[in-house]
Design a protein around this motif. Structure first.
Motif, short mmCIF file in Angstrom:
data_model
loop_
_atom_site.label_atom_id
_atom_site.label_comp_id
_atom_site.label_asym_id
_atom_site.label_seq_id
_atom_site.Cartn_x
_atom_site.Cartn_y
_atom_site.Cartn_z
N ASN A 233 0.81 -1.22 0.00
CA ASN A 233 0.00 0.00 0.00
C ASN A 233 0.84 1.27 0.00
N LEU A 234 2.12 1.15 0.39
CA LEU A 234 2.99 2.33 0.43
C LEU A 234 3.75 2.53 -0.88
N LEU A 250 11.60 6.75 -3.31
CA LEU A 250 10.45 7.21 -2.53
C LEU A 250 9.80 6.05 -1.77
N PHE A 251 9.75 4.90 -2.40
CA PHE A 251 9.20 3.70 -1.76
C PHE A 251 10.02 3.34 -0.53
N GLN A 252 11.34 3.37 -0.67
CA GLN A 252 12.21 3.04 0.46
C GLN A 252 12.06 4.05 1.59
N ILE A 253 11.96 5.33 1.27
CA ILE A 253 11.78 6.35 2.31
C ILE A 253 10.47 6.13 3.07
N ALA A 254 9.40 5.83 2.32
CA ALA A 254 8.10 5.60 2.96
C ALA A 254 8.16 4.41 3.92
N LEU A 255 8.85 3.35 3.51
CA LEU A 255 8.97 2.17 4.38
C LEU A 255 9.87 2.45 5.59
N GLN A 256 10.91 3.23 5.38
CA GLN A 256 11.80 3.57 6.49
C GLN A 256 11.09 4.42 7.55
N LYS A 257 10.13 5.21 7.12
CA LYS A 257 9.37 6.03 8.06
C LYS A 257 8.36 5.21 8.85
N ALA A 258 7.97 4.07 8.32
CA ALA A 258 7.01 3.22 9.02
C ALA A 258 7.64 2.69 10.30
N PRO A 259 7.01 2.85 11.44
CA PRO A 259 7.63 2.44 12.71
C PRO A 259 7.77 0.93 12.86
#
Length: 595
Positions: A233-234, A250-259
């Motif tokens: 979904n991200l 951008l995909f990697q950044i979004a996943l890295q922000k996920a706690p």
């Protein structure tokens, strides 16, 4: 008569003691300095060359520090030196240097001398960049891209030729091609043809773009507790989209922000046999789902702070985020708890929050209880929230009547952030707009509509400095401020407002307290000079006011300077500001980040 030494005698003795100490130390300093200079100037071999060449060779070519054991050792070194110097000069574009060996007598000592005449620097002649592969298809998009790649080539005809720049230019060209569509592009041949007689270098490159790559299924490694939808979904792309390196980033950044995750890597293997549907490989490690955190700090707005946090990143085994916090500050005490659902494929999620807060600021005590739900939409640049909140506030201004204010509000917030670095911004803009209101017909003690807008801009100056501008304005449309919770009114003063004045000290006088008014406008101009990579100095001026109507607005001005330190969490600011109205000096301490 007393024998106690007088004050004059004390300073007299101290003065002559200092003089005697300096007399003892200065010769030692002089001897050490002389010794240093002799050591610095003593060398076994003399190197003679133009200043720029001598500086270059001193960096990469080491002269012997000790005398040669015999003539054979000297001849061996000089032979090796000629070869190494020629090779080093070739990297800088000097392919026909004249290197002569001789001996020079200095006093009673004869030393070998290497004299270097670099000759004429080689300059670039013709540049040929030939493309192969699907990029040369008859398509206006790719024809334009080839033109852009050739125009971006850094080594233009007539510029000096250096090996390091030649290698860097080829690497940049390949990176520019592979960042979009052509993940398997490669350089087939590259050649720099050197004509030493004419000091000319002709460059030729043949690069094969390969086929166009399209993104396929997401392959996940390391997922144990969560559903794959948390990952998919991200993703900022759909299966079948053309490959772009930025999308994976951008995909990697979004996943890295996920706690839920500790480490994340997103990549593809550019296999040309799979170019029509290349798998996207996600390799990750999961974080602990529950954690406690303790912290403390200080802000000149609310004083010393201590807090306890508890987070559960897999609440109800649905990968929802449960966050709770107890924060105790000198002027404010807060308990907060909230639940955030997972974002769906449209970047939408929902939040349920509840909070209790007590404040004691400028002789105004408040006791507030709040509960609300919001619908959130978020991309890397845009945040948008639409929610419903209910709150009850016990307002206790010193010297005035206590009030109970209630409001059931619909609240909309839009925020756009485009910055080069969220923690250490040099260029960018942040804009925020909020609109909310309540009605007496729906559980509110007053009819009102609150509007608020803020814009912040950063502009780089030179290689280090930054100019920062901030402007905000707020207006609450209502027949009276009474019956409206303080959250929907305005006060000014303090950090991110008007420095030089105490936190929320500018507003409406009610008894002995300062309470929120229905109008507010403030602005800031700030210049930061970064003296080193970590430390900087800032000068600023703030202006603004808050009142119950535009007619009653009176501008308050604050100005001053401060120190900036780039900490791992962002710049920390310590400012000394002067309130123009009163002449009062006040320190302000805060994190100087965009919010």
């Amino acid at each position: 008569m007393s024998s106690t030494p007088s004050k004059i005698d004390y300073y007299y003795i101290r003065f002559w003691s200092t003089i005697l100490l300096l007399i003892a130390i200065i010769p030692g300093i002089a001897v050490a300095q002389e010794s240093f200079d002799i050591t610095k100037n003593s060398t076994t071999v003399i190197l003679s060359a133009p200043d720029t060449i001598k500086e270059f060779l001193a960096k990469y070519f080491k002269l012997p520090a000790e005398p040669f054991a015999d003539s054979t050792a000297e001849k061996t070194f000089l032979y090796r030196a000629q070869k190494e110097i020629r090779s080093l000069l070739a990297t800088e574009g000097y392919f026909s240097p004249v290197i002569t060996l001789s001996h020079q007598t200095q006093g009673e000592v004869t030393k070998p001398e290497i004299r270097v005449d670099p000759g004429v620097v080689t300059r670039i002649g013709e540049v040929s960049i030939v493309f192969r592969g699907e990029i040369i298809q008859e398509d206006a998009k790719y024809r334009k891209r080839i033109e852009q790649l050739r125009a971006a080539w850094s080594l233009q005809a007539g510029s000096p030729f250096r090996s390091s720049e030649w290698e860097q230019a080829k690497a940049t060209l390949l990176s520019d091609i592979t960042q979009e569509d052509f993940a398997a592009a490669n350089i087939v041949t590259s050649q720099a043809t050197i004509d030493p007689d004419h000091a000319r270098a002709d460059l030729s490159i043949i690069i094969d773009s390969g086929p166009i790559f399209y993104l396929g299924a997401i392959q996940i490694t390391g997922l144990e507790r969560y559903n794959q939808a948390l990952i998919t979904n991200l993703a900022p792309f759909k299966t079948g989209d053309a490959y772009r390196r930025e999308l994976l980033h951008l995909f990697q950044i979004a996943l890295q922000k996920a706690p839920q995750f500790n480490t994340v890597s997103v990549n593809i293997s550019p296999d040309t046999s799979q170019h029509k549907s290349i798998p996207v490989q996600v390799v990750l490690t999961e974080a602990q789902s529950q954690r406690f955190a303790f912290g403390g700090g200080y802000s000149s707005n609310n004083g010393a702070r201590g807090e306890i946090n508890y987070r559960n990143h897999n609440f109800l085994d649905r990968a929802w985020n449960l966050t709770s916090m107890l924060r105790l500050e000198q002027k404010r005490q807060t308990f907060f708890a909230g639940i955030d659902t997972l974002p769906d494929q449209n970047n939408i999620n929902y939040s349920l929050i509840t909070s209790l807060q007590m404040t004691d600021i400028q002789n105004l005590k408040t006791n507030e209880q709040k509960i609300g739900m919001t619908r959130n939409y978020q991309t890397p640049e845009i945040q948008m929230q639409f929610g419903m909140n209910w709150q009850r506030e016990n307002k206790q201004p010193a010297g005035a009547i206590n009030q109970i204010n209630e409001a059931l509000t619909l609240d909309w917030r839009w925020r756009r952030q485009i910055v080069d670095d969220p923690l250490n911004i040099r260029r960018g803009d942040v804009t925020e707009i909020r609109i909310g209101g309540g009605s007496q017909q729906l559980l509110s003690t007053q009819d009102f509509v609150r509007t608020y807008a803020r814009h912040q801009s950063w502009w780089p100056v030179g290689s280090q400095d930054v100019i920062f501008l901030r402007a905000e304005i707020g207006y609450t449309l209502a027949s009276s401020r009474f019956g409206i919770p303080q959250e929907y009114l305005f006060r000014a003063g303090g950090i991110q407002s008007i420095r030089g004045y105490d936190f929320k000290s500018i507003g409406v006088q009610e008894g002995n307290a300062i309470v929120g008014g229905r109008t507010m406008a403030t602005g800031t101009i700030e210049y930061t000079r970064w003296i080193t990579q970590q430390w900087g100095a800032a000068a600023f001026a703030d202006i603004g006011s808050a009142a119950d109507s535009w007619q009653k607005m009176h501008p308050f001005i604050g100005y001053g300077g401060g120190v900036r330190w780039r900490s791992p969490a962002g710049p920390i600011a310590l400012d000394l500001a002067r309130a123009h109205e009163t002449g009062t000096l006040r320190f302000h301490f805060s994190m100087a980040v965009a919010f």
